[in-house]
Structures are given as structure tokens and as C-alpha cells.
Enzyme design. Structure first.
Site, PDB file in Angstrom:
ATOM      1  CB  SER A  87      -0.920  -0.010   1.220  1.00  0.00           C
ATOM      2  OG  SER A  87      -1.625   1.196   1.337  1.00  0.00           O
ATOM      3  CD1 TRP A  90      -1.461   1.021  -5.928  1.00  0.00           C
ATOM      4  CD2 TRP A  90      -2.096   2.802  -4.739  1.00  0.00           C
ATOM      5  NE1 TRP A  90      -2.570   1.558  -6.528  1.00  0.00           N
ATOM      6  CE2 TRP A  90      -2.986   2.653  -5.819  1.00  0.00           C
ATOM      7  CE3 TRP A  90      -2.292   3.859  -3.843  1.00  0.00           C
ATOM      8  CZ2 TRP A  90      -4.063   3.503  -6.031  1.00  0.00           C
ATOM      9  CZ3 TRP A  90      -3.359   4.714  -4.063  1.00  0.00           C
ATOM     10  CH2 TRP A  90      -4.231   4.529  -5.143  1.00  0.00           C
ATOM     11  CG  HIS A  91      -0.126   6.011  -1.385  1.00  0.00           C
ATOM     12  ND1 HIS A  91      -0.496   4.854  -0.722  1.00  0.00           N
ATOM     13  CD2 HIS A  91      -1.257   6.761  -1.471  1.00  0.00           C
ATOM     14  CE1 HIS A  91      -1.778   4.921  -0.423  1.00  0.00           C
ATOM     15  NE2 HIS A  91      -2.268   6.049  -0.861  1.00  0.00           N
ATOM     16  N   GLY A  92       3.894   5.659  -3.817  1.00  0.00           N
ATOM     17  CA  GLY A  92       5.145   6.208  -4.334  1.00  0.00           C
ATOM     18  C   GLY A  92       6.319   5.308  -3.999  1.00  0.00           C
ATOM     19  CE1 TYR A 237      -4.485  10.408  -1.137  1.00  0.00           C
ATOM     20  CE2 TYR A 237      -4.395   9.125  -3.150  1.00  0.00           C
ATOM     21  CZ  TYR A 237      -4.354   9.191  -1.784  1.00  0.00           C
ATOM     22  OH  TYR A 237      -4.178   8.063  -1.046  1.00  0.00           O
TER      23      TYR A 237
END
Length: 240
Positions: A87, A90-92, A237
């Protein structure tokens, strides 16, 4: 840090609300992606409320595929760690996102091992506990590097040589008080509950039918004025 957490929630949850409304106009019913996450009392509860579509995807396609909770305890906790590391990535692709995921993995594991029973008895402190670690987690989330995050957290707890109160901080707090109070109210289901209460009477339902479009139009005008008056305001976001 508190305002960044609220900004991130408002930006993403508001975007999802626009998507839900646009989809409904076209005849599609999409799931709610946020359900008052800042009201959570445990981190298990928080991840049922925050970014529900992503959480559901990782649960169905990663957590369950690894065996979920139907395996040895050590493997169950390892599955939680793997899911939240994924997770974070997944954001960076950066270490601060990995640490952000690991923070939640540790907190969720601790809750399952020994914290949950105690938290259920602490009706106020459990809320404070969740908000504290969510806020600290967003420092990692927003930082450009692990070093920057560590420096910010150290400064927040008095390790940066900054005074607890200064003329600048008081000025900013005074300037943003109304906005902060509106943001706090907007992060709860207060408005929804008030509308539901008013709609119980025939007069209230009639008044709401008139006031709702007027209020929303006024709110749109105010938001547009802020955007025009401000500088470039990209969707927050998109950074993640």
C-alpha cells in the site's frame, strides 16, 4: 500537520463525492470511498473508513491471496505487513512511503495482539490515539524524504529549537480559526445528521428543499472566489 491531514481528506473525499454525483447523473451507483475516517476509534476501523476502494482491492487481491487470517499467527501478521508495504509503495516508490505502510502494519498488529481489548474501553483516549498516529503518519506521507520527516516530527515534539507558541503561530491560528472549525465540522457527519433531523417534519422537508440548492450555490460561489483569489491549486492527491 493537522491542516495537511484535513486538506488531504477534503481534497480526496471531495473529489470522490464529485465522481459519485457525476456517475449518478449518468445512472451509475458507485461505492462511498470515505466514511468519516477521523471518527475511527481503532486502526482496523480507520481502514474500513479511509480510501475504501483501495483497501478493498488490497484485501481481496493481496491479503486473501496470501491466506488472510486463515493461517498460522506469524503468517497472518506477516500478511498484514506485506499488504501495507504494498500500500505504501502504491503511493510512491520511496522509503517514506514504505515506513508509512509499516507504521500502520505495526499498529494493526499491536491491536490484534493486545491493544484492541483495552482500546474498546477507552471511549475518548482511543480516538485521540488514532488521530495522533494518523497525523504523524501523514508527516511521513507528505515528506520528501525520511530525513525531512524525522526532522519535522522532532520539531513537533520540541526537538527543533522552536518555541511552543510564537507571534507567527498565533497569527496563523487566528487567521485560520473559522476555516479550521468548518473543516472539523466537515470531517464529521454533522451536516448529514442535521439534514436528516430536519427532514423528519413536513415543514423541515419543504424548507430544506428550498434552502439546499440556495446553500450549495452560495458555497460554490465562495469556493470559486477562493480559487480565483488564490494561486495555482492542483489536486493534492495527484502527488501520490
Amino acid at each position: 500537520t493537522v491542516l495537511f491531514a484535513v486538506q488531504l481528506y477534503m481534497d480526496f473525499s471531495g473529489c470522490c463525492d464529485i465522481a459519485l454525483g457525476a456517475a449518478r447523473i449518468l445512472g451509475y451507483d458507485l461505492i462511498e470511498n470515505f466514511q468519516s475516517p477521523f471518527e475511527a476509534r481503532t486502526f482496523n476501523d480507520f481502514w474500513r473508513r479511509w480510501h475504501i476502494s483501495m483497501t478493498s482491492w488490497f484485501r481481496d487481491y493481496v491479503y486473501f491471496s496470501l491466506g488472510g487470517s486463515r493461517c498460522a499467527p506469524w503468517r497472518h501478521y506477516l500478511n498484514i505487513v506485506i499488504v501495507f508495504v504494498c500500500s505504501g509503495l502504491w503511493h510512491g516508490a520511496a522509503w517514506n512511503f514504505v515506513l508509512w505502510g509499516l507504521l500502520y502494519a505495526v499498529l494493526l498488529t499491536a491491536e490484534k495482539l493486545f491493544l484492541l481489548r483495552g482500546l474498546q474501553k477507552l471511549h475518548v483516549l482511543n480516538h485521540v490515539y488514532v488521530l495522533l498516529f494518523v497525523t504523524l503518519g501523514f508527516v511521513l506521507f507528505d515528506a520528501s524524504s525520511v530525513q525531512d520527516a524525522a526532522q519535522s516530527i522532532r520539531a513537533m515534539f520540541g526537538g527543533g529549537g522552536l518555541p511552543l507558541v510564537s507571534a507567527e503561530s498565533l497569527y496563523e491560528l487566528h487567521s485560520c480559526t473559522v476555516l479550521l472549525l468548518l473543516a472539523v465540522a466537515g470531517a464529521t457527519p454533522l451536516a448529514k445528521s442535521l439534514c436528516a433531523a430536519v427532514q423528519r417534519s413536513r415543514a423541515g422537508k419543504t424548507a430544506l428543499a428550498v434552502l439546499e440548492p440556495v446553500g450549495l450555490t452560495a458555497l460554490l460561489a465562495v469556493c470559486t472566489a477562493f480559487l480565483v483569489d488564490g494561486s495555482f491549486n492542483p489536486f493534492l492527491y495527484f502527488r501520490f
